[in-house]
Design an enzyme around this catalytic site. Structure first.
Site, PDB file in Angstrom:
ATOM      1  N   GLU B 278      16.960 -43.103 -21.003  1.00 53.80           N
ATOM      2  CA  GLU B 278      16.118 -44.288 -21.140  1.00 53.80           C
ATOM      3  C   GLU B 278      16.895 -45.491 -21.650  1.00 53.80           C
ATOM      4  OE1 GLU B 278      12.848 -43.460 -23.718  1.00 53.80           O
ATOM      5  OE2 GLU B 278      11.713 -42.452 -22.150  1.00 53.80           O
ATOM      6  N   GLU B 291      17.368 -43.418 -25.554  1.00 49.85           N
ATOM      7  CA  GLU B 291      17.436 -41.989 -25.833  1.00 49.85           C
ATOM      8  C   GLU B 291      17.469 -41.214 -24.520  1.00 49.85           C
ATOM      9  OE1 GLU B 291      13.946 -40.018 -27.181  1.00 49.85           O
ATOM     10  OE2 GLU B 291      12.614 -41.623 -26.564  1.00 49.85           O
ATOM     11  N   ARG B 295      14.178 -33.034 -20.470  1.00 47.64           N
ATOM     12  CA  ARG B 295      13.137 -32.236 -19.830  1.00 47.64           C
ATOM     13  C   ARG B 295      12.745 -32.925 -18.520  1.00 47.64           C
ATOM     14  NH1 ARG B 295      10.668 -35.769 -23.684  1.00 47.64           N
ATOM     15  NH2 ARG B 295       9.251 -37.127 -22.582  1.00 47.64           N
TER      16      ARG B 295
END
Lengths: 72, 460
Positions: B278, B291, B295
């Site tokens: 991100e 970050e 997943r």
């Protein structure tokens, strides 16, 4: 508990309880094996076993009834 | 290849994972709480095992019960979905110890990106820009004040273990910083079991741009382009699109730069399987690392639609040891995809959750329309989990077609019995600024608070 249900402490030993056995809260009625740990399961009631609901070495899931007990 | 996979999740993502398994001829095991006995993922899976009462702490978060269920059903692998245990390094380790493959990054990669502060440090080392801020967690109020003095207000106080948009607050001056610092620490302790916080410059009205990455076990990593997730409400994403209109219209060259930066960070962490890096991009085209989400994400479908690549299937193949089938130059972005999250919330009552029984349910269809959901007519949404009913994903040859098609699809979507955010999403599709692609994370507040509020009329 989730795991495998065993009726006796080891394959050659006798079952912990049978239909007609008297139990009190501290009586060990079966073992549930989970993640390689043998958990002794206690009756938690006082009474007489009227039915065994699960076959030996079968898997059991959360909330599944294991024995029918007539409380005394 | 795996023969059986346990899906350690619920709702729409569990359905998504089961579908990918079925297409690979892999048998599936669902786990469920007592509240989810009638849930779609339980019906779809080949086997289902009840693992506890409704609260997640008594079911979907119980590592012992999930691993026991995996053992008695004799699975080869566990897919953790998103949320719950998907980024829990301890869970991944327990799986490996029990000889069950965890479908996600390796425990080592998870440790390298263990929390937001550690990831920030890794990014800096990899030469990727991060927002100005503290070097690591801030231990004392004096330190917080010193950092704020150095980087200038406004600043963000962020929990290192935060996620899903939680554990962040803004401070505009010394007084609010001191107060915010202490409150943030105790909130973080309660919510995440970790009171550590760090300080970052608050970049106002940024764009949230994230890069999808895939890594195989041979260390090769590729990216699949960006998603723009700037349309958020209280730090929760509501609409996501691929590609980003900001990058398309204003900063074309940034795509390659940000993509390469994402790969540098992933390589530094020795990342494997699927992940998302991100960034925030300001109005001048400066980008900063935020970050890594270790997943599969909620909004993965928009990337799937514009690249033609099945990400969940890839997760399974990569976890089974297969190498990446695509090189970076094989990845092509075609068309435009938009996802609207449909939640059981009342947009006219501050988006208050509206659980309950869905009476009538008719989902949109037709060309370029995809619905990822576990909902059906007669299904009762339990109050214990999130409010997501499903995701409506629409693809068009360009952004204009995608928006018009989304508007059309939202108009067909019929759900009665619970309140939904469908009418709110339509208002966004009809908003001139959204249509122009001119928006940032302040967009929703502006839409709800401003003169266009009357656009959000109750549709009965």
């Amino acid at each position: 508990m989730i795991g495998t249900f065993y009726r006796s402490p080891s394959p050659e030993a006798a079952a912990y309880v049978e239909v007609g056995s008297e139990v009190n809260p501290e009586t060990v009625v079966c073992i549930i094996e989970a993640m390689k740990v043998m958990n002794e399961i206690k009756a938690e009631v006082k009474g007489i076993i009227t039915q065994v609901l699960v076959e030996n070495a079968k898997p059991v899931e959360f909330g599944q009834p294991l024995f029918k007990v007539r409380p005394s | 290849m795996f023969e059986k996979i346990l899906v350690a999740n619920r709702g729409e993502i569990a359905v998504r994972i089961i579908r990918a398994c079925k297409e690979l001829n892999i048998r599936t095991v669902a786990v469920y709480s007592e509240a989810d006995a009638n849930s779609m993922h339980v019906q779809m899976a080949d086997e289902a095992i009840c693992i506890g009462k409704a609260p997640a702490t008594e079911s979907y978060l119980r590592i012992d019960r999930i691993v026991s269920a995996a053992e008695i059903s004799d699975v080869d692998a566990i897919h953790p979905g998103y949320g719950f245990l998907s980024e829990n390094a301890h869970f991944a380790e327990v799986c490996e110890q029990c000889n069950i493959r965890f479908i996600g990054p390796s425990p080592r990669a998870m440790q390298a990106l263990a929390d937001k502060a550690v990831s920030r440090a890794l990014a800096k080392k990899a030469g990727v820009p991060t927002p100005p801020g503290s070097d690591g967690p801030v231990e004392k109020e004096q330190e917080a004040l010193a950092v704020a003095k150095r980087i200038g207000y406004p600043v963000m106080i962020k929990a290192v273990a935060g996620g899903g948009g939680r554990g962040m607050r803004v401070a505009h001056n010394d007084v609010s910083l001191v107060k915010g610092y202490h409150t943030a620490r105790s909130e973080a302790e309660k919510a995440f079991g970790n009171s550590k916080v760090y300080i970052e410059k608050y970049i106002e009205n940024p764009h949230h741009i994230e890069i999808q990455i895939l890594g195989d076990q041979r260390g090769r990593i590729i990216h699949l382009g960006e998603r723009d997730c700037s349309i958020q409400r209280r730090n929760q994403k509501v609409i996501e699109e691929a590609p980003s209109p900001l990058l398309e219209n204003k900063f074309r060259k940034l795509r390659e730069k940000i993509g390469k930066a994402a790969i540098r960070i992933a390589e530094a962490a020795r990342y494997t399987n699927a992940g998302t890096v991100e960034f925030i991009v300001d109005e001048h085209g400066n980008f900063y690392f935020l970050e890594v989400n270790k997943r599969i994400q909620v909004e993965h479908p928009v990337t799937e639609e514009v690249t033609g690549i099945d990400l969940v299937r890839y997760q399974i193949l990569l976890a089974a040891g297969e190498p990446l089938q695509h090189s970076q130059s094989d990845i092509e972005i075609k068309g435009h995809a938009i996802e609207c999250r449909i939640n059981a919330e009342d947009p006219f009552d501050d988006f208050r959750p509206s659980p309950g029984r869905i009476e009538m349910y008719y989902q949109p269809g037709g060309r370029g329309v995809r619905v990822d959901t576990h909902a059906y007519a007669g299904y009762t949404i339990p109050p214990t989990y999130d409010s997501m009913i499903g995701k409506l994903i629409v693809t068009g040859k360009d952004r204009r077609e995608a928006i018009d098609r989304m508007n059309r699809a939202l108009g067909e979507y019929l759900i009665t019995g619970v309140k939904t955010t469908i009418s709110f999403q339509q208002a966004v599709m009809q908003d001139p600024n959204f249509r122009r692609g001119v928006y940032s994370t302040g967009f929703v507040d502006h839409l709800l608070g401003g003169p266009r509020r009357e656009l959000i009329e109750e549709k009965t």
